[in-house]
Design a protein around this motif. Structure first.
Motif, PDB file in Angstrom:
ATOM      1  N   TRP A  97       0.779  -1.318  -0.054  1.00  0.00           N
ATOM      2  CA  TRP A  97      -0.084  -0.068  -0.109  1.00  0.00           C
ATOM      3  C   TRP A  97       0.879   1.164   0.070  1.00  0.00           C
ATOM      4  CZ3 TRP A  97      -1.049  -4.330   2.518  1.00  0.00           C
ATOM      5  CH2 TRP A  97      -2.464  -4.939   2.197  1.00  0.00           C
ATOM      6  N   VAL A  98       0.325   2.228  -0.843  1.00  0.00           N
ATOM      7  CA  VAL A  98       1.173   3.648  -1.001  1.00  0.00           C
ATOM      8  C   VAL A  98       0.334   4.609  -0.639  1.00  0.00           C
ATOM      9  CG1 VAL A  98       2.542   5.211  -2.251  1.00  0.00           C
ATOM     10  CG2 VAL A  98       3.222   2.799  -2.370  1.00  0.00           C
ATOM     11  N   PHE A  99       0.380   5.382   0.234  1.00  0.00           N
ATOM     12  CA  PHE A  99      -0.807   6.452   0.485  1.00  0.00           C
ATOM     13  C   PHE A  99      -0.011   7.698   0.091  1.00  0.00           C
ATOM     14  CE2 PHE A  99      -2.436   3.085   2.877  1.00  0.00           C
ATOM     15  CZ  PHE A  99      -3.716   2.889   2.793  1.00  0.00           C
ATOM     16  N   GLN A 100      -0.603   8.515  -1.035  1.00  0.00           N
ATOM     17  CA  GLN A 100       0.163   9.776  -1.492  1.00  0.00           C
ATOM     18  C   GLN A 100      -0.689  10.977  -1.114  1.00  0.00           C
ATOM     19  OE1 GLN A 100       0.074   8.912  -5.708  1.00  0.00           O
ATOM     20  NE2 GLN A 100       2.086   7.969  -5.585  1.00  0.00           N
ATOM     21  N   THR A 101      -0.298  11.904  -0.366  1.00  0.00           N
ATOM     22  CA  THR A 101      -0.823  13.090  -0.326  1.00  0.00           C
ATOM     23  C   THR A 101      -0.171  13.969  -1.261  1.00  0.00           C
ATOM     24  OG1 THR A 101       0.821  13.834   1.473  1.00  0.00           O
ATOM     25  CG2 THR A 101      -1.076  12.854   2.118  1.00  0.00           C
ATOM     26  N   ALA A 102      -0.514  15.453  -1.179  1.00  0.00           N
ATOM     27  CA  ALA A 102      -0.077  16.219  -2.327  1.00  0.00           C
ATOM     28  C   ALA A 102       1.275  16.709  -2.118  1.00  0.00           C
ATOM     29  CB  ALA A 102      -0.928  17.473  -2.299  1.00  0.00           C
ATOM     30  N   ALA A 103       1.982  16.800  -3.121  1.00  0.00           N
ATOM     31  CA  ALA A 103       3.585  17.133  -3.073  1.00  0.00           C
ATOM     32  C   ALA A 103       3.630  18.385  -2.534  1.00  0.00           C
ATOM     33  CB  ALA A 103       3.982  16.788  -4.811  1.00  0.00           C
ATOM     34  N   GLY A 104       4.558  18.607  -1.701  1.00  0.00           N
ATOM     35  CA  GLY A 104       4.972  19.690  -1.067  1.00  0.00           C
ATOM     36  C   GLY A 104       4.176  20.133   0.087  1.00  0.00           C
ATOM     37  N   THR A 105       2.810  19.806  -0.020  1.00  0.00           N
ATOM     38  CA  THR A 105       1.813  20.456   1.001  1.00  0.00           C
ATOM     39  C   THR A 105       1.039  19.445   1.516  1.00  0.00           C
ATOM     40  OG1 THR A 105      -0.062  20.701  -0.584  1.00  0.00           O
ATOM     41  CG2 THR A 105       1.196  22.492  -0.251  1.00  0.00           C
ATOM     42  N   GLY A 106       1.051  18.245   1.277  1.00  0.00           N
ATOM     43  CA  GLY A 106       0.311  17.071   1.693  1.00  0.00           C
ATOM     44  C   GLY A 106       0.382  16.604   3.282  1.00  0.00           C
ATOM     45  N   THR A 107      -0.519  16.321   4.242  1.00  0.00           N
ATOM     46  CA  THR A 107      -0.221  16.036   5.517  1.00  0.00           C
ATOM     47  C   THR A 107      -1.299  14.793   5.859  1.00  0.00           C
ATOM     48  OG1 THR A 107      -2.128  17.589   6.141  1.00  0.00           O
ATOM     49  CG2 THR A 107       0.181  18.391   6.084  1.00  0.00           C
ATOM     50  N   LEU A 108      -0.739  14.209   6.895  1.00  0.00           N
ATOM     51  CA  LEU A 108      -1.499  13.164   7.542  1.00  0.00           C
ATOM     52  C   LEU A 108      -1.732  13.384   9.021  1.00  0.00           C
ATOM     53  CD1 LEU A 108      -2.524   9.978   7.481  1.00  0.00           C
ATOM     54  CD2 LEU A 108      -0.120   9.360   8.270  1.00  0.00           C
ATOM     55  N   ASN A 109      -3.094  13.089   9.592  1.00  0.00           N
ATOM     56  CA  ASN A 109      -3.613  13.197  10.637  1.00  0.00           C
ATOM     57  C   ASN A 109      -4.310  12.262  11.047  1.00  0.00           C
ATOM     58  OD1 ASN A 109      -2.856  16.169  11.545  1.00  0.00           O
ATOM     59  ND2 ASN A 109      -3.837  16.394   9.438  1.00  0.00           N
ATOM     60  N   VAL A 110      -3.986  11.274  12.135  1.00  0.00           N
ATOM     61  CA  VAL A 110      -4.652  10.132  12.590  1.00  0.00           C
ATOM     62  C   VAL A 110      -5.062  10.449  14.020  1.00  0.00           C
ATOM     63  CG1 VAL A 110      -4.415   7.741  13.060  1.00  0.00           C
ATOM     64  CG2 VAL A 110      -3.254   8.767  11.242  1.00  0.00           C
ATOM     65  N   GLY A 111      -6.169  10.395  14.164  1.00  0.00           N
ATOM     66  CA  GLY A 111      -6.975  10.619  15.690  1.00  0.00           C
ATOM     67  C   GLY A 111      -6.906  11.879  16.335  1.00  0.00           C
ATOM     68  N   LEU A 112      -6.962  12.093  17.846  1.00  0.00           N
ATOM     69  CA  LEU A 112      -6.931  13.037  18.265  1.00  0.00           C
ATOM     70  C   LEU A 112      -5.713  13.290  19.164  1.00  0.00           C
ATOM     71  CD1 LEU A 112     -10.529  13.181  19.421  1.00  0.00           C
ATOM     72  CD2 LEU A 112      -9.634  14.845  17.851  1.00  0.00           C
ATOM     73  N   THR A 113      -5.280  14.616  19.340  1.00  0.00           N
ATOM     74  CA  THR A 113      -4.139  14.857  20.159  1.00  0.00           C
ATOM     75  C   THR A 113      -4.785  15.561  21.523  1.00  0.00           C
ATOM     76  OG1 THR A 113      -3.557  16.974  19.122  1.00  0.00           O
ATOM     77  CG2 THR A 113      -2.601  14.782  18.423  1.00  0.00           C
ATOM     78  N   GLY A 114      -4.163  15.398  22.621  1.00  0.00           N
ATOM     79  CA  GLY A 114      -4.678  16.053  23.873  1.00  0.00           C
ATOM     80  C   GLY A 114      -4.416  15.335  25.062  1.00  0.00           C
ATOM     81  N   PRO A 115      -4.844  16.139  26.259  1.00  0.00           N
ATOM     82  CA  PRO A 115      -4.289  15.437  27.409  1.00  0.00           C
ATOM     83  C   PRO A 115      -5.178  13.955  27.932  1.00  0.00           C
ATOM     84  CG  PRO A 115      -6.092  16.994  27.706  1.00  0.00           C
ATOM     85  CD  PRO A 115      -5.575  16.987  26.349  1.00  0.00           C
ATOM     86  N   ALA A 116      -5.981  13.368  27.131  1.00  0.00           N
ATOM     87  CA  ALA A 116      -6.820  12.336  27.253  1.00  0.00           C
ATOM     88  C   ALA A 116      -6.979  11.370  26.196  1.00  0.00           C
ATOM     89  CB  ALA A 116      -7.991  12.790  28.096  1.00  0.00           C
ATOM     90  N   THR A 117      -6.994  10.257  26.480  1.00  0.00           N
ATOM     91  CA  THR A 117      -7.022   9.374  25.068  1.00  0.00           C
ATOM     92  C   THR A 117      -8.611   9.608  24.618  1.00  0.00           C
ATOM     93  OG1 THR A 117      -5.995   7.647  26.449  1.00  0.00           O
ATOM     94  CG2 THR A 117      -7.240   7.004  24.451  1.00  0.00           C
ATOM     95  N   PRO A 118      -8.590   9.385  23.156  1.00  0.00           N
ATOM     96  CA  PRO A 118     -10.094   9.823  22.762  1.00  0.00           C
ATOM     97  C   PRO A 118     -10.988   8.439  23.094  1.00  0.00           C
ATOM     98  CG  PRO A 118      -8.336   9.941  21.120  1.00  0.00           C
ATOM     99  CD  PRO A 118      -7.654   9.593  22.184  1.00  0.00           C
ATOM    100  N   ALA A 119     -12.289   8.673  23.091  1.00  0.00           N
ATOM    101  CA  ALA A 119     -13.094   7.504  23.581  1.00  0.00           C
ATOM    102  C   ALA A 119     -12.928   6.267  22.651  1.00  0.00           C
ATOM    103  CB  ALA A 119     -14.542   7.839  23.181  1.00  0.00           C
ATOM    104  N   VAL A 120     -12.478   6.647  21.480  1.00  0.00           N
ATOM    105  CA  VAL A 120     -12.419   5.398  20.247  1.00  0.00           C
ATOM    106  C   VAL A 120     -11.027   5.667  19.747  1.00  0.00           C
ATOM    107  CG1 VAL A 120     -13.076   4.157  18.600  1.00  0.00           C
ATOM    108  CG2 VAL A 120     -14.756   5.099  20.029  1.00  0.00           C
TER     109      VAL A 120
END
Length: 656
Positions: free
Chosen positions: A552-575
Motif C-alpha cells: 500500500w502506498v498513500f500519497q498526499t499532495a506533493a509539497g503540501t500534503g499532511t496526515l492526521n490520525v486520531g486526536l491529540t490532547g491530554p486524554a485518550t479519545p473515546a475510540v
C-alpha cells in the motif's frame, strides 16, 4: 483449489519426499528435471531416493538492503543434507564484485540450515554482496542441487545491535485445552541463528519442573522455533506446561534475547486429528492478468508446522512443463497462516502457471493436508507495485533527518535504531542499548533497544556514516513514492476508480471506516485524515486478501500534503484510531508519502513507514505514569529535514 493430478498421486513411501527440483541460480532459469542423482541411496522399502534438494529460504532475503554488517548469512534446505558437503567451498560469499570473503560454514542438522560467518568482525559496509550455494551441496542420499543457488543483498553502514524478541507463541500464553499431540512453536521478531535454537535454549517442562523430552528445530522462512515432544509423542492430559526460551537464543548478528521468554499453557484431554485445509490462494484459481513479479500465497485454516512448508511442499511450475519447478524461496507468516512462494526471477509474460501444495505440509499436531492441491493462474506483461528499498534507513524506527528527535515521558520504547543526520545534542530524552543517555531527566527517559546514531558518534557507532547514508536512502525512497514518480494512484473518493473502497469518500476524512485492498492511493483533497475533531471516528483496515507481499502506498499532495490520525490532547479519545492489517497484510509493506508532515494522536495505533519533509509528531501528553496513554507505531517515523517528536510512544520496527 483443484485436486492435484496423477503426477502427485504417484508419490509413494513418505509424504514428505516429493519429486521436486527447485531450479536455483542467478537469473532464475529453469531446466527440465532429471531424476538422476549422484549414487542415490535407497529409501525404506527399497525405493530409491532420487529427489534433488532445494534451497527453501535465504537470509538475508534476495534483494534485501540495510543488512547489518555483523550479520551471518544463512540458508535452509528442503531436505536433510550431508554435512560433509556443506562447506566454505560449497557456500561462498563475495563482494565487492567477485572478491571472495573469508569465512566459515556450519550446518545445523535438525533445522537443515547452513550458516556462513565472516572471518572478519564484519562484512564490508554499504556493499552489494553475492552468496552462492553450489551443486557440491548434496543431500544424505547423494542428490545434488540442480543448479547453483545465487542471490545478492546490500549491507548497511553499521552493525545490527537490536536484540530479538519473541513476538508470538503457539499455544499462546495462558491457553487452555491445548491438544495433547501439539508441537510448541515460538516466532521471533527477526531472523535467528539456527545453531543457537537448540534443546538447551528451548525447553518444555511439566509439573514440578520435570523436563519433557523433545527435539528442537528452526524454520528460517517463518523465523520460528519448533519443539516436538518425543517420548511419549503426546503430552499428558489436563496438565500445565511451561515453555522457556533462554538468552542463549541469538539473532544472526549475535544479539541475544534481553531476558528469557517464559510462557505457560494447559492441555485438554484429546488429541487433534483434524487435518488442515487451504482457505484461499492468491492468485486464485483460474485468474488471468497476474503481474509477472507476483508472489504466490496460500492461506491455511490453522497454525501450521513451519518446518514442513518448504521448497518441496510449495512449488510453482509452468503449466506446459509441470514437472519443472521454478527457482524461488518459501516463507510462512505465522500470525496470518500464509505461506508464500517468491520466484527468483519474474514469471514469463502471458504464461499459465500451476502452484502446488503437497500433503507434506502439516499442522502443529502433525496432521497432513488431506489432499494435495493445485491452482492455475495466467500472467500478463505488467509489474506489481513493490515496496521501495529503504537501504540505510531500514534499521531506524525513528529518524530526524537534519533536525532532532525528542521524547517526553518514561514509557517510550523504540524497537530498532534511532538517529539524526546532525549532532548528538539533537537527541533528547532517550537512552540506547549501549547505556548512552541523551539529555534524559527523571520524567523524560525513553528506551532505544538498538543504538542512537548521530554525526558526532555516540558510543558504539560509526561517525556520520550511518546517518548520512540513511538520509540519502530515505530521500530516494521518499521521492520514489511521490505522485510524479508513482503516477496512477487510486482516488478513494471515486467509486469508478475504487469500487471496492466501501462507498464514495469525501473530504479529508475519506480513509476513515474503509477496508482497502493493496494499491497506490491518492487524496482528492491533498491530505489524509483518519478520525479527529468533527470527523468520523473509524479505523482504516488494510486487507491483503492472502497476499503476504501486498503493498500500500498513500500519497498526499506533493509539497503540501499532511496526515492526521486520531486526536491529540491530554486524554485518550473515546475510540482511539487504529490502522489494522488483515489477511496477510504486513507493516513493512505500508508507506505514507506526507511531505508536509504527520500528527498521530494520543492512544492511536498507526501502521507503516511515514516519510515526510516536515515534522512528525506522535501523541501529546496523555496522563502520567503509571496511567500514561501509549501511542503505537508499527512502522517508522522518518522526517527528512525536520524533527520527530514523541510522547509515551512505542515504535515496533517491521520485520523484514
Amino acid at each position: 483449489m483443484n485436486h492435484i493430478s496423477r503426477f502427485a498421486k504417484r508419490l509413494s513411501w513418505l509424504s514428505a519426499v516429493f519429486l521436486i527440483v527447485l531450479v536455483a541460480g542467478c537469473g532464475g532459469s529453469s531446466d527440465n528435471v532429471s531424476n538422476g542423482g549422484d549414487q542415490p541411496a535407497s529409501a525404506p522399502g527399497g525405493t530409491q531416493d532420487t529427489t534433488r534438494p532445494a534451497v527453501s529460504a535465504a537470509v538475508p532475503a534476495p534483494g534485501a538492503t540495510g543488512v547489518g554488517v555483523t550479520t551471518k548469512i544463512a540458508v535452509t534446505f528442503s531436505k536433510d543434507m550431508n554435512p560433509a558437503t556443506i562447506s566454505a567451498s560449497s557456500f561462498t560469499v563475495s563482494g565487492p564484485g567477485a572478491t571472495p570473503i573469508a569465512g566459515t560454514v556450519n550446518y545445523t542438522v535438525g533445522s537443515r540450515a547452513a550458516v556462513f560467518t565472516s572471518t572478519n568482525a564484519s562484512l564490508p559496509a554499504g556493499t552489494v554482496l553475492t552468496a552462492t550455494i553450489t551443486t557440491a551441496a548434496k543431500d544424505v542420499s547423494g542428490n545434488a542441487l540442480q543448479n547453483n543457488f545465487v542471490w545478492s543483498f546490500t549491507t548497511a553502514a553499521a552493525p545490527d545491535v537490536t536484540p530479538p524478541t519473541v513476538s508470538l507463541s503457539v499455544p499462546a500464553a495462558g491457553a487452555t485445552n491445548a491438544a495433547l499431540n501439539t508441537h510448541i512453536a515460538a516466532t521471533f521478531s527477526e531472523d535467528m541463528d539456527p545453531s543457537t535454537i537448540t534443546a538447551t535454549s528451548f525447553t518444555l517442562t511439566g509439573p514440578g519442573g520435570a523436563p519433557v523430552a523433545g527435539t528442537v528445530s528452526y524454520a528460517a522462512g517463518a523465523k520460528s522455533a519448533i519443539f516436538t515432544p518425543t517420548t511419549p509423542a503426546v503430552l499428558s492430559a489436563a496438565t500445565a506446561y511451561t515453555a522457556t526460551i533462554t538468552t542463549a537464543a541469538k539473532d544472526l548478528s549475535g544479539n541475544a534475547l534481553v531476558s528469557k521468554f517464559v510462557w505457560t499453557f494447559t492441555t485438554g484431554t484429546t488429541t487433534d486429528t483434524t487435518p488442515p485445509s487451504i482457505v484461499s490462494a492468491n492468485p486464485a484459481n483460474g485468474v488471468t492478468g497476474v503481474c509477472t513479479n507476483k508472489s504466490v500465497n496460500v492461506t491455511f485454516s490453522e497454525a501450521m508446522d513451519p518446518s514442513t512448508i518448504t521448497g518441496a511442499t510449495l512449488t510453482v511450475a509452468a503449466s506446459n512443463t509441470p514437472a519443472t519447478f521454478l527457482s524461488g524461496t518459501v516463507a510462512y507468516d505465522v500470525p496470518s497462516k500464509v505461506a508464500t512462494f517468491t520466484a527468483t526471477s519474474p514469471f514469463a509474460a502471458n504464461t499459465s502457471y500451476n502452484a502446488t501444495v503437497t500433503t507434506g505440509v502439516k499442522d502443529l499436531a502433525g496432521n497432513a493436508l488431506a489432499s494435495a492441491s493445485v491452482t492455475t493462474f495466467t500472467t500478463n506483461s505488467s509489474l506489481c507495485t513493490t515496496a521501495p528499498a529503504l537501504g540505510g534507513a531500514q534499521p531506524f524506527g525513528s529518524f530526524g533527518g537534519n533536525a532532532s528527535v525528542t521524547n517526553a515521558g518514561l514509557n517510550s520504547v523504540i524497537h530498532g535504531d534511532l538517529g539524526v543526520n546532525a549532532a548528538s545534542t539533537k537527541i533528547t530524552g532517550l537512552t540506547d542499548s549501549s547505556g548512552t543517555h541523551f539529555t534524559t531527566t527523571t520524567s523524560n527517559n525513553g528506551l532505544v533497544t538498538g543504538l542512537v546514531y548521530t554525526l558526532t558518534a555516540p558510543a558504539n557507532s560509526v561517525p556520520g556514516l550511518a546517518v548520512t547514508q540513511a538520509s540519502l536512502d530515505a530521500t530516494t525512497a521518499f521521492n520514489s513514492l511521490s505522485p510524479a514518480s508513482l503516477p496512477g494512484g487510486i482516488n478513494v473518493s471515486s467509486l469508478a476508480q475504487c469500487p471496492s473502497c466501501g462507498g464514495a469518500g469525501g473530504g479529508a476524512d475519506e480513509l476513515a471506516g474503509r477496508t482497502l485492498p493493496p494499491g497506490v492511493y491518492l487524496s482528492s483533497t491533498g491530505t489524509f485524515d483518519i478520525g479527529g475533531v468533527g470527523r468520523t471516528t473509524a479505523n482504516l483496515t488494510l486487507d491483503a486478501g492472502g497476499d503476504a507481499n501486498a503493498v500500500w502506498v498513500f500519497q498526499t499532495a506533493a509539497g503540501t500534503g499532511t496526515l492526521n490520525v486520531g486526536l491529540t490532547g491530554p486524554a485518550t479519545p473515546a475510540v482511539p484510531i487504529q490502522v489494522l492489517l488483515v489477511n496477510g497484510a504486513q507493516a513493512k509493506n505500508v508507506f505514507w508519502y506526507v511531505p508536509a508532515g504527520a500528527v498521530i494522536g494520543t492512544g492511536s495505533t498507526m501502521t507503516g513507514t511515514m516519510l515526510a519533509n516536515a515534522s512528525i509528531t506522535l501523541s501529546t501528553v496523555g496522563g502520567t505514569p503509571p496511567t500514561a496513554v501509549i501511542t503505537t507505531l508499527n512502522g517508522r517515523a522518518i522526517a527528512l529535514t525536520a524533527a520527530v517528536t514523541m510522547v509515551n510512544t512505542v515504535i515496533n520496527l517491521p520485520s523484514q
